[in-house]
Design a protein around this motif. Structure first.
Motif, PDB file in Angstrom:
ATOM      1  N   GLN A   1     -82.649  36.722  49.622  1.00 35.90           N
ATOM      2  CA  GLN A   1     -83.350  37.889  49.027  1.00 35.90           C
ATOM      3  C   GLN A   1     -82.697  38.933  48.118  1.00 35.90           C
ATOM      4  O   GLN A   1     -83.463  39.240  47.075  1.00 35.90           O
TER       5      GLN A   1
ATOM      6  N   ILE B   1     -83.976  36.882  44.717  1.00 34.81           N
ATOM      7  CA  ILE B   1     -85.356  37.525  44.478  1.00 34.81           C
ATOM      8  C   ILE B   1     -85.180  38.814  43.940  1.00 34.81           C
ATOM      9  O   ILE B   1     -86.158  39.068  43.116  1.00 34.81           O
TER      10      ILE B   1
ATOM     11  N   ARG C   1     -86.644  39.788  40.493  1.00 35.04           N
ATOM     12  CA  ARG C   1     -87.743  40.664  40.048  1.00 35.04           C
ATOM     13  C   ARG C   1     -87.340  41.832  39.270  1.00 35.04           C
ATOM     14  O   ARG C   1     -88.260  42.528  38.478  1.00 35.04           O
TER      15      ARG C   1
ATOM     16  N   THR D   1     -92.183  32.940  44.817  1.00 34.74           N
ATOM     17  CA  THR D   1     -91.638  34.455  44.702  1.00 34.74           C
ATOM     18  C   THR D   1     -92.131  35.190  43.506  1.00 34.74           C
ATOM     19  O   THR D   1     -91.886  36.256  43.464  1.00 34.74           O
TER      20      THR D   1
ATOM     21  N   THR E   1     -91.405  35.045  40.285  1.00 31.29           N
ATOM     22  CA  THR E   1     -90.140  35.470  39.381  1.00 31.29           C
ATOM     23  C   THR E   1     -89.929  34.612  38.485  1.00 31.29           C
ATOM     24  O   THR E   1     -90.637  33.522  38.127  1.00 31.29           O
TER      25      THR E   1
ATOM     26  N   VAL F   1     -89.058  32.900  51.116  1.00 30.41           N
ATOM     27  CA  VAL F   1     -89.822  32.101  50.151  1.00 30.41           C
ATOM     28  C   VAL F   1     -90.637  31.371  51.087  1.00 30.41           C
ATOM     29  O   VAL F   1     -90.576  30.078  51.542  1.00 30.41           O
TER      30      VAL F   1
END
Length: 328
Positions: free
Chosen positions: A145, A148, A152, A180, A182, A248
């Motif tokens: 996380q 991620i 982002r 994700t 991204t 994910v």
């Protein structure tokens, strides 16, 4: 004249019988009657080469004929794969194929010199290869996380190393971005080892590396492992959860090692070889050697492997299209 006609008719009948599928089936029961050429479309020393050498040694014992390894490396395995596609379909040329050679190359290479589905007969799925998402030991990222969130917050700021377009590292990164939502920058290397050096040195942020290749760095605590790309936990990395359970959803990326023959190879030969591969991978000692290479034994036969291959082609077609990747 009658005798001549009778002789001619008998001769023609015998010729037709020699070409019939029944005779091919009968001949196939004697296969192999001479050494089999086993082409590896990658350089010596890699996972594909290691799997091929293990399998060739074991199959030689089981079949009573030598399997001669021939490395034909070329860009993304194209040279060796093309060679097999153009070889006689007589059971005496086979190859070790991967997700790269037999699923994704068409999406990365314009005017590919072979069709990974139409030009081959899948024989057996030897095993699956999982990757691990790793970062350097002093990385600020401690969880998936964290990666991620950072990706982002600054789209395109993070980069990841790969062994080149279409490799399992690259595909893992593309699938990660797709799920994700991204954006990561791919840094392509000639091999995974240099990417690992740069990861530890701080030149890149993360790698989706094969578990076998990453394991020494994980054990020496030079890198941190955040998750694995398989759908379940791996025996080699106990306690490390799949990315699908770490933010994910539905993530699964496993490369694979399989045996292929040229299209048109007699089915009895294909079935016999598939059976022998299945026998080999079920042997505890052989399976243990595969796992040392980071390969989880499988053993699916021709029909099941063919269905799996086609599903893989469609899966990665969608991922590549969504990423807007164009063949070069």
């Amino acid at each position: 004249m009658k005798k001549l006609n009778l002789f001619t008719g008998a001769f023609c009948a015998a010729a037709l019988l020699a070409l019939s599928p029944v005779t091919h089936a009968q001949d196939a029961t004697k296969w192999p009657e001479k050494p089999v050429r086993y082409i590896v479309p990658f350089s010596p020393g890699g996972v594909s080469d290691g799997v091929a050498r293990l399998l060739a040694e074991q199959l030689s014992k089981q079949l009573g004929q030598s399997m001669i390894i021939e490395n034909k490396p070329g860009v993304s395995g194209i040279l060796g794969t093309q060679t097999v596609a153009r070889s006689p379909a007589d059971g005496y040329t086979i190859m070790g194929g991967t997700i790269t050679t037999h699923a994704v190359n068409p999406f990365f290479v314009k005017s590919l010199s072979y069709d990974p589905v139409k030009d081959f007969t899948p024989v057996a799925l030897v095993g699956m290869v999982s990757n691990a998402l790793v970062v350097r030991a002093d990385s600020p990222f401690n969880t998936v996380q964290d990666v991620i969130d950072a990706a982002r917050a600054k789209p395109g700021a993070l980069n990841y190393g790969t062994a080149g377009p279409g490799t399992s590292q690259h595909l893992s990164g593309q699938l990660f971005q797709s799920i994700t939502k991204t954006t990561l920058q791919q840094i392509s290397y000639k091999g995974g080892s240099q990417a690992m050096v740069d990861l530890i040195g701080g030149q890149i942020d993360l790698i989706f590396e094969t578990v076998a290749a990453a394991r020494p760095m994980i054990d020496s605590k030079r890198v941190k492992v955040l998750g694995v790309t398989s759908s379940t936990e791996l025996a080699d990395l106990p306690g490390v959860k799949p990315l699908a359970e770490l933010g994910v959803p539905n993530f699964e990326m496993q490369s694979w090692q399989g045996v292929f023959a040229p299209a048109g190879t007699p089915q009895p030969v294909v079935d016999k070889l598939a059976h022998e591969v299945a026998v080999a991978v079920k042997m505890p000692e052989f399976a243990a050697k595969l796992r040392q290479l980071g390969v989880e034994p499988d053993g699916r036969g021709s029909k099941e492997f063919a269905a799996f291959q086609k599903a893989e082609v469609e899966k990665w077609r969608k991922v590549v299209q969504e990423a807007g990747i164009k063949a070069n």
